[in-house]
Write a protein that holds these residues in place. Structure first.
Motif, PDB file in Angstrom:
ATOM      1  N   LEU A 367     -48.092  35.129  39.314  1.00 43.24           N
ATOM      2  CA  LEU A 367     -46.938  34.468  40.328  1.00 43.24           C
ATOM      3  C   LEU A 367     -46.231  33.113  39.770  1.00 43.24           C
ATOM      4  CD1 LEU A 367     -48.337  35.713  43.728  1.00 43.24           C
ATOM      5  CD2 LEU A 367     -46.509  36.582  42.407  1.00 43.24           C
ATOM      6  N   SER A 368     -47.017  32.400  39.282  1.00 42.91           N
ATOM      7  CA  SER A 368     -46.569  30.968  38.855  1.00 42.91           C
ATOM      8  C   SER A 368     -45.837  30.663  37.573  1.00 42.91           C
ATOM      9  CB  SER A 368     -47.692  29.932  39.314  1.00 42.91           C
ATOM     10  OG  SER A 368     -48.728  30.052  38.092  1.00 42.91           O
ATOM     11  N   ALA A 369     -46.483  31.686  36.514  1.00 40.78           N
ATOM     12  CA  ALA A 369     -46.148  31.393  35.209  1.00 40.78           C
ATOM     13  C   ALA A 369     -44.881  32.228  34.945  1.00 40.78           C
ATOM     14  CB  ALA A 369     -47.091  31.827  34.236  1.00 40.78           C
ATOM     15  N   ALA A 370     -44.542  33.256  35.646  1.00 41.69           N
ATOM     16  CA  ALA A 370     -43.376  34.174  35.520  1.00 41.69           C
ATOM     17  C   ALA A 370     -42.303  33.922  36.515  1.00 41.69           C
ATOM     18  CB  ALA A 370     -43.685  35.715  35.787  1.00 41.69           C
ATOM     19  N   THR A 371     -40.970  33.801  35.979  1.00 40.70           N
ATOM     20  CA  THR A 371     -39.900  33.774  36.944  1.00 40.70           C
ATOM     21  C   THR A 371     -39.651  34.701  37.773  1.00 40.70           C
ATOM     22  OG1 THR A 371     -38.539  34.743  35.029  1.00 40.70           O
ATOM     23  CG2 THR A 371     -38.866  32.254  35.042  1.00 40.70           C
ATOM     24  N   ASP A 372     -38.789  34.696  38.908  1.00 38.09           N
ATOM     25  CA  ASP A 372     -38.696  35.316  39.813  1.00 38.09           C
ATOM     26  C   ASP A 372     -38.220  36.718  39.323  1.00 38.09           C
ATOM     27  OD1 ASP A 372     -38.750  35.855  42.859  1.00 38.09           O
ATOM     28  OD2 ASP A 372     -36.887  36.251  42.486  1.00 38.09           O
ATOM     29  N   GLU A 373     -37.227  36.590  38.519  1.00 42.26           N
ATOM     30  CA  GLU A 373     -36.474  37.779  37.704  1.00 42.26           C
ATOM     31  C   GLU A 373     -37.494  38.697  37.165  1.00 42.26           C
ATOM     32  OE1 GLU A 373     -35.168  34.447  35.181  1.00 42.26           O
ATOM     33  OE2 GLU A 373     -35.540  34.831  37.300  1.00 42.26           O
ATOM     34  N   MET A 374     -38.773  38.190  36.813  1.00 41.74           N
ATOM     35  CA  MET A 374     -39.553  38.988  35.978  1.00 41.74           C
ATOM     36  C   MET A 374     -40.916  39.362  36.699  1.00 41.74           C
ATOM     37  SD  MET A 374     -39.206  39.931  32.864  1.00 41.74           S
ATOM     38  CE  MET A 374     -37.679  39.906  31.689  1.00 41.74           C
ATOM     39  N   ARG A 375     -41.080  38.802  37.939  1.00 38.04           N
ATOM     40  CA  ARG A 375     -42.580  38.812  38.964  1.00 38.04           C
ATOM     41  C   ARG A 375     -42.517  40.551  39.057  1.00 38.04           C
ATOM     42  NH1 ARG A 375     -41.107  34.024  42.273  1.00 38.04           N
ATOM     43  NH2 ARG A 375     -42.215  32.297  41.059  1.00 38.04           N
ATOM     44  N   GLY A 376     -41.658  41.276  39.412  1.00 37.42           N
ATOM     45  CA  GLY A 376     -41.919  42.538  39.823  1.00 37.42           C
ATOM     46  C   GLY A 376     -42.541  43.129  38.520  1.00 37.42           C
ATOM     47  N   ARG A 377     -41.755  43.054  37.296  1.00 38.03           N
ATOM     48  CA  ARG A 377     -42.374  43.703  36.145  1.00 38.03           C
ATOM     49  C   ARG A 377     -43.544  43.434  35.705  1.00 38.03           C
ATOM     50  NH1 ARG A 377     -36.557  43.261  33.108  1.00 38.03           N
ATOM     51  NH2 ARG A 377     -36.359  41.668  34.748  1.00 38.03           N
ATOM     52  N   MET A 378     -44.092  42.080  35.989  1.00 37.86           N
ATOM     53  CA  MET A 378     -45.375  41.445  35.614  1.00 37.86           C
ATOM     54  C   MET A 378     -46.421  42.281  36.439  1.00 37.86           C
ATOM     55  SD  MET A 378     -45.041  39.434  33.164  1.00 37.86           S
ATOM     56  CE  MET A 378     -43.668  40.723  32.757  1.00 37.86           C
ATOM     57  N   GLN A 379     -46.046  42.432  37.994  1.00 36.42           N
ATOM     58  CA  GLN A 379     -47.031  43.012  38.787  1.00 36.42           C
ATOM     59  C   GLN A 379     -47.161  44.441  38.509  1.00 36.42           C
ATOM     60  OE1 GLN A 379     -48.808  41.092  40.753  1.00 36.42           O
ATOM     61  NE2 GLN A 379     -47.913  39.575  40.403  1.00 36.42           N
ATOM     62  N   GLY A 380     -46.073  45.111  37.966  1.00 30.76           N
ATOM     63  CA  GLY A 380     -46.212  46.379  37.619  1.00 30.76           C
ATOM     64  C   GLY A 380     -47.159  46.616  36.411  1.00 30.76           C
ATOM     65  N   VAL A 381     -47.340  46.116  35.499  1.00 25.06           N
ATOM     66  CA  VAL A 381     -48.183  45.960  34.531  1.00 25.06           C
ATOM     67  C   VAL A 381     -49.342  45.569  34.855  1.00 25.06           C
ATOM     68  CG1 VAL A 381     -48.871  45.215  32.074  1.00 25.06           C
ATOM     69  CG2 VAL A 381     -46.316  45.198  32.871  1.00 25.06           C
ATOM     70  N   PHE A 382     -49.505  44.711  35.885  1.00 24.71           N
ATOM     71  CA  PHE A 382     -50.757  44.367  36.529  1.00 24.71           C
ATOM     72  C   PHE A 382     -51.535  45.650  37.457  1.00 24.71           C
ATOM     73  CE2 PHE A 382     -53.304  42.466  40.248  1.00 24.71           C
ATOM     74  CZ  PHE A 382     -54.238  41.761  39.564  1.00 24.71           C
ATOM     75  N   THR A 383     -50.677  46.305  37.919  1.00 24.38           N
ATOM     76  CA  THR A 383     -51.063  47.487  38.583  1.00 24.38           C
ATOM     77  C   THR A 383     -51.503  48.444  37.704  1.00 24.38           C
ATOM     78  OG1 THR A 383     -49.423  47.265  40.188  1.00 24.38           O
ATOM     79  CG2 THR A 383     -50.365  49.218  39.960  1.00 24.38           C
ATOM     80  N   VAL A 384     -50.752  48.515  36.583  1.00 17.72           N
ATOM     81  CA  VAL A 384     -51.455  49.627  35.460  1.00 17.72           C
ATOM     82  C   VAL A 384     -52.773  49.205  35.060  1.00 17.72           C
ATOM     83  CG1 VAL A 384     -50.997  50.495  33.132  1.00 17.72           C
ATOM     84  CG2 VAL A 384     -48.951  50.492  34.844  1.00 17.72           C
ATOM     85  N   VAL A 385     -52.911  47.857  34.553  1.00 17.07           N
ATOM     86  CA  VAL A 385     -54.021  47.535  34.022  1.00 17.07           C
ATOM     87  C   VAL A 385     -55.355  47.648  35.302  1.00 17.07           C
ATOM     88  CG1 VAL A 385     -55.295  45.426  33.289  1.00 17.07           C
ATOM     89  CG2 VAL A 385     -53.008  45.724  32.387  1.00 17.07           C
ATOM     90  N   VAL A 386     -54.874  47.122  36.435  1.00 13.55           N
ATOM     91  CA  VAL A 386     -56.195  47.440  37.417  1.00 13.55           C
ATOM     92  C   VAL A 386     -56.521  48.814  37.683  1.00 13.55           C
ATOM     93  CG1 VAL A 386     -56.537  46.950  39.941  1.00 13.55           C
ATOM     94  CG2 VAL A 386     -55.560  45.165  38.481  1.00 13.55           C
ATOM     95  N   ALA A 387     -55.684  49.690  37.500  1.00 14.73           N
ATOM     96  CA  ALA A 387     -55.813  50.993  37.882  1.00 14.73           C
ATOM     97  C   ALA A 387     -56.235  51.838  36.547  1.00 14.73           C
ATOM     98  CB  ALA A 387     -54.485  52.036  38.279  1.00 14.73           C
ATOM     99  N   GLY A 388     -55.722  51.550  35.514  1.00 13.07           N
ATOM    100  CA  GLY A 388     -56.163  52.168  34.321  1.00 13.07           C
ATOM    101  C   GLY A 388     -57.599  51.763  33.646  1.00 13.07           C
TER     102      GLY A 388
END
Length: 436
Positions: A367-388
C-alpha cells in the motif's frame, strides 16, 4: 451520505504524505495491545465492520459446499476437484479485478461485486432447498462466487490507503488481518454447531443475509474514484501486464511477493495434517489431533493480531517481513520435530504469529510503496499469491510426504524456508533496507 467524509481532512491520502498528528503513544501493556486508531475514522470503520461479517459468513459457505459435495458423492476426491474449480476463476478475476480497481470508483466496484457474492450465496441456498444434488451446479456456483471474490478483494484492500493516513496503514492491516483469521476459527466452529440445528441449506441463507449488512456498510463509504480523473484508463490484459512490469521495476514489491511464495509453497504443511494426526499423534485421538493441527495456525495469527501494538512503531518493514518468514520456517521445523501433540500445536501457533506479522507488513509495503493508480493491480497479484501458494504447497508436501515420510517433509520444508529467505535477503538487499 455524510459529506464530511469526502474531505481530505477525514480521509487523507497516503500518496500526499500528509497525516494527522499522532496521539501520544501508549505506555505499559497498552504498547503491546492492538492499535485501534484507524477505527476512529468512520469510513475505515465501516469497511472493517463489513469485513467482520464477510469473514464469518464466507466460512459458513466454505464449510457447506464441501460438506454438500461429500454428502452427494461420498468422495473426498470430488471435494478436492471443487477446490480447484474455484481456484482458476479466482486467479484470473483477481488479476483483472485489480486492473478494474485502478480505473473506476472502488466503492462502486465493491457494491457490484458484493451484490454478486450475495446473489451467488442465495443461489447456493436455492439449489440446496430444491434438492438438486448436482455436483456440476455446485462447481459452477463456486466458480462464479470465486470470480466475484477475485474482483472484490483488490478493490477492498486498495481502498484502505484512501481511508487512513500513511502512519496508520500498518495498524489498519493488522485490524483487517486479525478479523479474517478470527473468521477462519469462528466460522467453521459456528458452521459445525449450526448444521445439526438448522440444516446445511440455511448456512447459505445466513451468509446471503449477512452480506446485506456488508452492502450497507460499503454503500456508506465515500466515493473512491481514481485520484487523477483527467487520465483515461482501460482495464484490459495489457494493463494487467503493465502491473507485472511495475512489480519487476520495483524490487521491494517483487521481493515481498517472493518472500510470501517461499513461506507458503515451501513451508505450509497442512496437506500432511491428516496423515500426522492418524500416525504420529494417533495416541492423542485422531479427531482431537486433526482439529488442533488445523486450528493452531489461525489461533496463533489471531493472538499475534491482538498484541500487534508494536507494529505501528516499526519503520523497517522489509526487515520485519524477512524476520517473520524466517521465524515461520523455524516454527514449522520445530513442528516437524515434535513428538508431543501439544508442543506441535504450540509451534504451529508460533508459526501463525509469524504469518500475521509477515501478512501485516507485506500488506503495508504494497500500500505504501505502490502509487494509487497501481494499488488495485498489486492487490490482485497479492490475492493470486495468497490463494495459489498454499495450494501449490499441498501438492508439493503431499508428494514429498509420500516419498520421504510426513515429518521429514515438514522439517525439510521448514529448513528450506529459512535458507531461501536468508539467501534472498543477502543477495538482494532492497527488501531488508526498505523503510516506511
Amino acid at each position: 451520505m455524510d459529506t464530511s467524509e469526502n474531505s481530505t481532512a477525514e480521509r487523507p491520502d497516503a500518496d500526499d504524505g500528509t497525516a494527522r498528528q499522532e496521539p501520544p503513544r501508549a505506555r505499559g501493556w497498552r504498547r503491546w495491545a492492538m492499535d485501534t486508531r484507524p477505527l476512529r475514522r468512520p469510513a475505515y470503520r465501516r469497511l472493517w465492520t463489513s469485513t467482520i461479517v464477510t469473514a464469518v459468513g464466507s466460512q459458513l459457505t466454505a464449510v457447506a459446499v464441501p460438506k454438500q459435495i461429500y454428502d452427494i458423492t461420498g468422495s473426498s476426491a470430488w471435494v478436492g476437484y471443487a477446490s480447484l474449480a474455484g481456484l482458476l476463476p479466482l486467479m484470473v478475476f483477481a488479476l483483472w479485478g485489480g486492473a478494474i480497481a485502478d480505473t473506476m470508483d472502488r466503492r462502486r466496484l465493491l457494491l457490484i461485486t458484493n451484490t454478486g457474492i450475495a446473489v451467488t450465496s442465495l443461489l447456493f441456498w436455492v439449489q440446496a432447498v430444491a434438492g438438486l444434488d448436482s455436483v456440476p451446479v455446485l462447481m459452477v456456483l463456486l466458480a462464479l462466487q470465486q470470480a466475484f471474490f477475485g474482483l472484490n478483494s483488490p478493490a477492498r484492500t486498495a481502498s484502505i490507503a484512501r481511508l487512513v493516513p500513511a502512519g496508520e496503514l500498518t495498524a489498519a492491516n493488522a485490524l483487517g488481518s486479525t478479523v479474517m483469521q478470527t473468521g477462519a476459527v469462528v466460522g467453521p466452529m459456528l458452521a459445525g454447531a449450526l448444521i445439526p440445528v438448522v440444516g446445511l441449506p440455511e448456512l447459505y441463507l445466513i451468509d446471503a443475509v449477512a452480506l446485506c449488512a456488508t452492502l450497507w456498510a460499503v454503500y456508506r463509504l465515500p466515493p473512491l474514484p481514481p485520484l487523477d480523473s483527467t487520465v483515461k484508463r482501460r482495464a484490459g490484459w495489457r494493463e494487467v501486464a503493465a502491473g507485472f512490469r511495475y512489480i519487476g521495476l520495483h524490487k521491494v514489491l517483487l521481493l515481498s511477493f517472493l518472500a510470501d511464495i517461499i513461506a507458503m509453497v515451501l513451508g505450509m504443511p497442512r496437506a500432511l495434517f491428516p496423515q500426522l494426526a492418524a500416525e504420529t499423534y494417533a495416541p492423542y485421538g485422531e479427531g482431537l489431533a486433526l482439529g488442533l493441527l488445523f486450528a493452531a495456525i489461525p489461533v496463533g495469527a489471531v493472538l499475534g493480531g491482538l498484541f500487534s501494538g508494536t507494529f505501528s512503531r516499526a519503520r523497517r518493514h522489509g526487515l520485519m517481513v524477512i524476520a517473520a518468514v524466517v521465524a515461520w520456517g523455524v516454527a514449522v521445523t520445530g513442528f516437524g520435530l515434535s513428538d508431543s501433540l501439544w508442543i506441535a500445536a504450540a509451534f504451529l501457533a508460533v508459526a501463525g504469529v509469524a504469518d500475521m506479522v509477515s501478512m501485516v507488513f507485506r500488506g503495508a509495503i504494497l500500500l505504501s510503496a505502490a502509487t494509487d493508480e497501481m494499488r488495485g493491480r498489486m492487490q490482485g497479484v497479492f490475492t493470486v499469491v495468497v490463494a495459489g501458494g498454499p495450494r501449490l504447497a499441498d501438492v508439493l508436501h503431499g508428494t514429498a510426504g509420500s516419498a520421504f515420510g510426513p515429518r521429514a517433509a515438514v522439517v525439510g520444508g521448514g529448513l528450506l524456508v529459512v535458507a531461501a529467505t536468508l539467501l534472498l535477503a543477502t543477495v538482494t538487499p532492497a527488501l531488508r533496507r526498505y523503510r516506511v
